[in-house]
Write a protein that holds these residues in place. Sequence first.
Motif, short mmCIF file in Angstrom:
data_model
loop_
_atom_site.label_atom_id
_atom_site.label_comp_id
_atom_site.label_asym_id
_atom_site.label_seq_id
_atom_site.Cartn_x
_atom_site.Cartn_y
_atom_site.Cartn_z
N GLN A 1 0.83 -1.20 0.00
CA GLN A 1 0.00 0.00 0.00
C GLN A 1 0.86 1.25 0.00
OE1 GLN A 1 -2.53 -0.46 3.44
NE2 GLN A 1 -3.98 -1.75 2.34
N GLY A 2 0.30 2.33 -0.56
CA GLY A 2 1.04 3.58 -0.64
C GLY A 2 1.56 4.02 0.72
N GLY A 3 2.84 4.37 0.76
CA GLY A 3 3.45 4.80 2.00
C GLY A 3 4.19 3.71 2.74
N ASP A 4 3.97 2.44 2.39
CA ASP A 4 4.71 1.35 3.03
C ASP A 4 6.20 1.52 2.78
OD1 ASP A 4 2.38 0.26 3.90
OD2 ASP A 4 2.36 -1.44 2.51
N PRO B 1 -16.39 5.37 4.27
CA PRO B 1 -16.75 5.72 5.65
C PRO B 1 -15.91 6.86 6.21
CG PRO B 1 -15.57 3.63 5.55
CD PRO B 1 -15.90 3.99 4.15
N GLN B 2 -14.66 7.00 5.72
CA GLN B 2 -13.81 8.12 6.08
C GLN B 2 -13.63 9.02 4.87
OE1 GLN B 2 -12.80 8.64 9.20
NE2 GLN B 2 -13.84 6.77 9.83
N PRO B 3 -13.54 10.34 5.06
CA PRO B 3 -13.39 11.25 3.92
C PRO B 3 -12.20 10.85 3.03
CG PRO B 3 -13.80 12.49 5.92
CD PRO B 3 -13.60 11.06 6.35
N TRP B 4 -12.42 10.95 1.73
CA TRP B 4 -11.41 10.55 0.75
C TRP B 4 -11.26 11.66 -0.28
CZ3 TRP B 4 -11.30 9.73 -4.55
CH2 TRP B 4 -10.21 9.00 -5.06
N GLU C 1 -5.11 8.61 -2.72
CA GLU C 1 -5.28 9.69 -1.75
C GLU C 1 -3.92 10.05 -1.14
OE1 GLU C 1 -7.64 8.56 1.60
OE2 GLU C 1 -6.68 6.61 1.81
N ALA C 2 -3.87 11.24 -0.55
CA ALA C 2 -2.64 11.71 0.09
C ALA C 2 -2.43 10.99 1.41
CB ALA C 2 -2.70 13.23 0.31
N ASN C 3 -1.25 10.41 1.59
CA ASN C 3 -0.86 9.79 2.86
C ASN C 3 -1.88 8.77 3.34
OD1 ASN C 3 1.41 11.55 2.97
ND2 ASN C 3 0.07 13.16 3.75
N GLY C 4 -2.43 8.01 2.41
CA GLY C 4 -3.41 7.01 2.79
C GLY C 4 -3.34 5.80 1.87
N PRO C 5 -3.86 4.66 2.33
CA PRO C 5 -3.74 3.43 1.55
C PRO C 5 -4.82 3.21 0.50
CG PRO C 5 -4.76 2.95 3.66
CD PRO C 5 -4.45 4.43 3.65
#
Length: 315
Positions: free
Chosen positions: A106-109, A241-244, A300-304
Amino acid sequence: MVLARSIDRVKHLASILLPILLLLGGETVRAEPTSSNMGLGIRRIELASDAVQSIAEVSVSPGLSTVLIFDSEVNREGIELEGRERFIVMDAGQTTLRLVPSERIQGGDRLRLTVRFQDGAAPATAVFTLVAHPARPEALVEVYRRKRRIETYQEESRQARAEAQQCREEIERLRAVQSAPGGLTGLISTAVLDRRGIDFRDLSRFVTQAPGVSPVARLVYAYRTAQRVAVSVQFDAAGAPQPWTAEGATLRGKANDELKVLQVWQSGPVAPDARGQQVVVEAEAASESLQGSFTLKLWEANGPRTVTLGNVTFP
């Protein structure tokens, strides 16, 4: 009744085309500059001969190759890759190492890679941090353990000049866009829109989306003008469920050719209390580069959470 249906159809198309016209005309809520050159050029890393070495970061992406080329033979049995189970391919040659991450990354790993050399001379190892990016890997990395030849510096200089020329051309393009009038007049004056107008295609029933990922695309439309293409995606708020919020995008063809993304516009964060949010991705495209289907990837920025839509075709 026929007239009423026609009016409704016109209103529907107008509601879709308005964000595109605003986007192409320069009035955007959120924009991404020209795509990075990451993955297009050759990265060169020189290893220090002393005991203290800096750990270089190398970008990798799911399903895409990153190849490291060394100027010394590597010890294939001595390669250590953190999270090996998250890579489809780890193929070590005599002086090469090819890596292809799976969708489990995932992004950021950040994963540690240690490569040991066959001859045992200093430096005996090279250590890297593999940084996962949703769609922008470094395709080719040359790793130098010994003093580089003059030819490699000359090639690096040529590459730097080519990238500088690209930057100059992009600056001129941005200046031309900024000096042009807004709205439909700007589209005509910059030749983005010709006498054929805007071609439109409803892809909502045909695109595919990777399962188990939120948010969920509900309506997908493709547009094409004389010099540009755009993909508009309307998301189902219940799928996030969380803003994207989309930070970036790629449009990649089956032959791994990639369109140059000019900007990404979003009407607002996708969230349960914000229905019908729209993301528009605009890209440069010559007519000969639009054959077959493309894959649109949004991250998304800083998110998977990465949204991947397949079977995207243009009119």
